[in-house]
Design a protein around this motif. Structure first.
Motif, PDB file in Angstrom:
ATOM      1  N   VAL A  34       0.861  -1.183   0.000  1.00 13.39           N
ATOM      2  CA  VAL A  34       0.000   0.000   0.000  1.00 13.39           C
ATOM      3  C   VAL A  34       0.893   1.227   0.000  1.00 13.39           C
ATOM      4  CG1 VAL A  34      -1.717   1.317   1.301  1.00 13.39           C
ATOM      5  CG2 VAL A  34      -1.890  -1.181   1.184  1.00 13.39           C
ATOM      6  N   SER A  35       0.698   2.109  -0.979  1.00 11.58           N
ATOM      7  CA  SER A  35       1.573   3.278  -1.073  1.00 11.58           C
ATOM      8  C   SER A  35       1.032   4.491  -0.326  1.00 11.58           C
ATOM      9  CB  SER A  35       1.818   3.639  -2.539  1.00 11.58           C
ATOM     10  OG  SER A  35       0.604   3.966  -3.173  1.00 11.58           O
ATOM     11  N   SER A  36      -0.295   4.610  -0.176  1.00 18.35           N
ATOM     12  CA  SER A  36      -0.848   5.727   0.597  1.00 18.35           C
ATOM     13  C   SER A  36      -2.270   5.392   1.033  1.00 18.35           C
ATOM     14  CB  SER A  36      -0.834   7.028  -0.216  1.00 18.35           C
ATOM     15  OG  SER A  36      -1.856   7.022  -1.178  1.00 18.35           O
ATOM     16  N   VAL A  37      -2.709   6.115   2.058  1.00 18.54           N
ATOM     17  CA  VAL A  37      -4.049   5.948   2.601  1.00 18.54           C
ATOM     18  C   VAL A  37      -4.637   7.339   2.808  1.00 18.54           C
ATOM     19  CG1 VAL A  37      -5.406   5.110   4.564  1.00 18.54           C
ATOM     20  CG2 VAL A  37      -3.428   3.802   3.783  1.00 18.54           C
ATOM     21  N   ARG A  38      -5.888   7.526   2.431  1.00 14.78           N
ATOM     22  CA  ARG A  38      -6.615   8.764   2.685  1.00 14.78           C
ATOM     23  C   ARG A  38      -7.845   8.397   3.502  1.00 14.78           C
ATOM     24  NH1 ARG A  38      -4.118  13.362   1.459  1.00 14.78           N
ATOM     25  NH2 ARG A  38      -6.017  14.404   0.846  1.00 14.78           N
ATOM     26  N   ILE A  39      -8.118   9.162   4.533  1.00 18.11           N
ATOM     27  CA  ILE A  39      -9.250   8.908   5.421  1.00 18.11           C
ATOM     28  C   ILE A  39     -10.344   9.940   5.107  1.00 18.11           C
ATOM     29  CG2 ILE A  39     -10.034   8.795   7.815  1.00 18.11           C
ATOM     30  CD1 ILE A  39      -8.011   6.627   7.193  1.00 18.11           C
ATOM     31  N   GLY A  40     -11.574   9.480   5.009  1.00 16.75           N
ATOM     32  CA  GLY A  40     -12.703  10.367   4.742  1.00 16.75           C
ATOM     33  C   GLY A  40     -13.875  10.042   5.649  1.00 16.75           C
ATOM     34  N   ARG A  41     -15.012  10.610   5.313  1.00 13.13           N
ATOM     35  CA  ARG A  41     -16.235  10.388   6.085  1.00 13.13           C
ATOM     36  C   ARG A  41     -17.360   9.970   5.141  1.00 13.13           C
ATOM     37  NH1 ARG A  41     -14.837  15.430   7.307  1.00 13.13           N
ATOM     38  NH2 ARG A  41     -16.780  16.381   6.648  1.00 13.13           N
ATOM     39  N   ARG A  42     -18.262   9.160   5.661  1.00 11.14           N
ATOM     40  CA  ARG A  42     -19.461   8.755   4.931  1.00 11.14           C
ATOM     41  C   ARG A  42     -20.642   9.189   5.781  1.00 11.14           C
ATOM     42  NH1 ARG A  42     -21.534   3.588   2.071  1.00 11.14           N
ATOM     43  NH2 ARG A  42     -23.662   3.495   2.851  1.00 11.14           N
ATOM     44  N   ILE A  43     -21.549   9.931   5.173  1.00  7.57           N
ATOM     45  CA  ILE A  43     -22.747  10.394   5.862  1.00  7.57           C
ATOM     46  C   ILE A  43     -23.950   9.852   5.106  1.00  7.57           C
ATOM     47  CG2 ILE A  43     -24.094  12.410   6.572  1.00  7.57           C
ATOM     48  CD1 ILE A  43     -20.549  13.068   5.786  1.00  7.57           C
ATOM     49  N   GLU A  44     -24.891   9.264   5.822  1.00  4.23           N
ATOM     50  CA  GLU A  44     -26.117   8.754   5.212  1.00  4.23           C
ATOM     51  C   GLU A  44     -27.271   9.651   5.620  1.00  4.23           C
ATOM     52  OE1 GLU A  44     -26.631   4.674   6.283  1.00  4.23           O
ATOM     53  OE2 GLU A  44     -24.798   4.049   5.261  1.00  4.23           O
ATOM     54  N   ILE A  45     -28.032  10.095   4.633  1.00  2.00           N
ATOM     55  CA  ILE A  45     -29.199  10.948   4.873  1.00  2.00           C
ATOM     56  C   ILE A  45     -30.435  10.181   4.416  1.00  2.00           C
ATOM     57  CG2 ILE A  45     -30.319  13.143   4.357  1.00  2.00           C
ATOM     58  CD1 ILE A  45     -27.511  14.207   3.583  1.00  2.00           C
ATOM     59  N   GLU A  46     -31.389   9.991   5.321  1.00  5.21           N
ATOM     60  CA  GLU A  46     -32.632   9.311   4.972  1.00  5.21           C
ATOM     61  C   GLU A  46     -33.723  10.358   4.752  1.00  5.21           C
ATOM     62  OE1 GLU A  46     -33.644   6.299   7.808  1.00  5.21           O
ATOM     63  OE2 GLU A  46     -31.957   5.039   7.217  1.00  5.21           O
ATOM     64  N   PHE A  47     -34.377  10.273   3.615  1.00  8.44           N
ATOM     65  CA  PHE A  47     -35.478  11.167   3.282  1.00  8.44           C
ATOM     66  C   PHE A  47     -36.801  10.465   3.545  1.00  8.44           C
ATOM     67  CE2 PHE A  47     -32.000  13.029   0.923  1.00  8.44           C
ATOM     68  CZ  PHE A  47     -32.246  14.383   1.003  1.00  8.44           C
ATOM     69  N   THR A  48     -37.825  11.221   3.871  1.00 11.10           N
ATOM     70  CA  THR A  48     -39.138  10.618   4.110  1.00 11.10           C
ATOM     71  C   THR A  48     -39.831  10.261   2.802  1.00 11.10           C
ATOM     72  OG1 THR A  48     -40.116  12.823   4.248  1.00 11.10           O
ATOM     73  CG2 THR A  48     -39.496  11.741   6.322  1.00 11.10           C
ATOM     74  N   GLY A  49     -39.530  10.982   1.738  1.00  8.65           N
ATOM     75  CA  GLY A  49     -40.102  10.686   0.426  1.00  8.65           C
ATOM     76  C   GLY A  49     -39.007  10.210  -0.513  1.00  8.65           C
ATOM     77  N   GLN A  50     -39.056  10.661  -1.753  1.00 10.60           N
ATOM     78  CA  GLN A  50     -38.028  10.323  -2.727  1.00 10.60           C
ATOM     79  C   GLN A  50     -36.707  10.982  -2.340  1.00 10.60           C
ATOM     80  OE1 GLN A  50     -38.121   8.259  -5.376  1.00 10.60           O
ATOM     81  NE2 GLN A  50     -40.133   7.675  -4.608  1.00 10.60           N
ATOM     82  N   PRO A  51     -35.592  10.287  -2.562  1.00 12.63           N
ATOM     83  CA  PRO A  51     -34.297  10.908  -2.251  1.00 12.63           C
ATOM     84  C   PRO A  51     -34.082  12.141  -3.125  1.00 12.63           C
ATOM     85  CG  PRO A  51     -33.991   8.750  -3.278  1.00 12.63           C
ATOM     86  CD  PRO A  51     -35.459   8.954  -3.104  1.00 12.63           C
ATOM     87  N   ASP A  52     -33.700  13.230  -2.510  1.00  9.37           N
ATOM     88  CA  ASP A  52     -33.516  14.507  -3.201  1.00  9.37           C
ATOM     89  C   ASP A  52     -32.020  14.818  -3.278  1.00  9.37           C
ATOM     90  OD1 ASP A  52     -33.418  17.165  -4.031  1.00  9.37           O
ATOM     91  OD2 ASP A  52     -35.167  17.747  -2.847  1.00  9.37           O
ATOM     92  N   LEU A  53     -31.407  14.487  -4.427  1.00  6.22           N
ATOM     93  CA  LEU A  53     -29.960  14.684  -4.571  1.00  6.22           C
ATOM     94  C   LEU A  53     -29.574  16.156  -4.521  1.00  6.22           C
ATOM     95  CD1 LEU A  53     -29.048  12.007  -7.257  1.00  6.22           C
ATOM     96  CD2 LEU A  53     -28.629  11.943  -4.810  1.00  6.22           C
ATOM     97  N   ASP A  54     -30.408  17.024  -5.086  1.00  4.22           N
ATOM     98  CA  ASP A  54     -30.087  18.452  -5.040  1.00  4.22           C
ATOM     99  C   ASP A  54     -30.087  18.962  -3.601  1.00  4.22           C
ATOM    100  OD1 ASP A  54     -29.750  18.711  -7.781  1.00  4.22           O
ATOM    101  OD2 ASP A  54     -31.874  19.150  -8.123  1.00  4.22           O
ATOM    102  N   ARG A  55     -31.067  18.537  -2.819  1.00  7.99           N
ATOM    103  CA  ARG A  55     -31.117  18.948  -1.410  1.00  7.99           C
ATOM    104  C   ARG A  55     -29.930  18.363  -0.647  1.00  7.99           C
ATOM    105  NH1 ARG A  55     -34.996  21.340   1.966  1.00  7.99           N
ATOM    106  NH2 ARG A  55     -35.477  22.190  -0.069  1.00  7.99           N
ATOM    107  N   ALA A  56     -29.571  17.115  -0.932  1.00  5.96           N
ATOM    108  CA  ALA A  56     -28.428  16.488  -0.281  1.00  5.96           C
ATOM    109  C   ALA A  56     -27.135  17.221  -0.631  1.00  5.96           C
ATOM    110  CB  ALA A  56     -28.336  15.017  -0.677  1.00  5.96           C
ATOM    111  N   ARG A  57     -26.977  17.653  -1.902  1.00  3.11           N
ATOM    112  CA  ARG A  57     -25.783  18.427  -2.295  1.00  3.11           C
ATOM    113  C   ARG A  57     -25.718  19.742  -1.527  1.00  3.11           C
ATOM    114  NH1 ARG A  57     -27.418  16.634  -7.247  1.00  3.11           N
ATOM    115  NH2 ARG A  57     -26.103  14.984  -8.083  1.00  3.11           N
ATOM    116  N   GLU A  58     -26.865  20.386  -1.373  1.00  2.00           N
ATOM    117  CA  GLU A  58     -26.918  21.646  -0.631  1.00  2.00           C
ATOM    118  C   GLU A  58     -26.528  21.421   0.834  1.00  2.00           C
ATOM    119  OE1 GLU A  58     -30.112  25.185   0.491  1.00  2.00           O
ATOM    120  OE2 GLU A  58     -30.804  23.416  -0.604  1.00  2.00           O
TER     121      GLU A  58
END
Length: 87
Positions: A34-58
């Motif tokens: 392994v030459s390098s490692v990058r650490i990030g975050r994963r966030i899960e957002i649950e919507f009550t209706g259809q998933p809204d990608l534009d709202r999630a981007r905002e």
């Protein structure tokens, strides 16, 4: 529940000390290809209706990521796509 996943990572030009610490520890576990490692975050957002990608981007742009030092991606979670680490 419809879910959107936001992945946040430091920009490539930003130093990642946590990732470097992991990369430096890998040889002690016998991992030498392994030459390098990058650490990030994963966030899960649950919507009550259809998933809204534009709202999630905002949400990601204004609250979850620091656009000066981080990039983020937004996607709808697939079936079976969980954050659980152990199968």
């Amino acid at each position: 529940m419809p879910r959107v996943v936001v992945d946040v990572m430091l920009k490539p030009e930003i130093l990642d000390p946590q990732g470097q610490a992991v990369a430096n520890a890998l040889p002690r576990l016998g991992v030498t290809d392994v030459s390098s490692v990058r650490i990030g975050r994963r966030i899960e957002i649950e919507f009550t209706g259809q998933p809204d990608l534009d709202r999630a981007r905002e949400i990601a742009d204004k609250l979850l990521a620091n656009p000066v030092i981080e990039d983020f991606s937004v996607r709808v979670a697939e079936a079976g796509d969980t954050a659980e680490g152990n199968p």
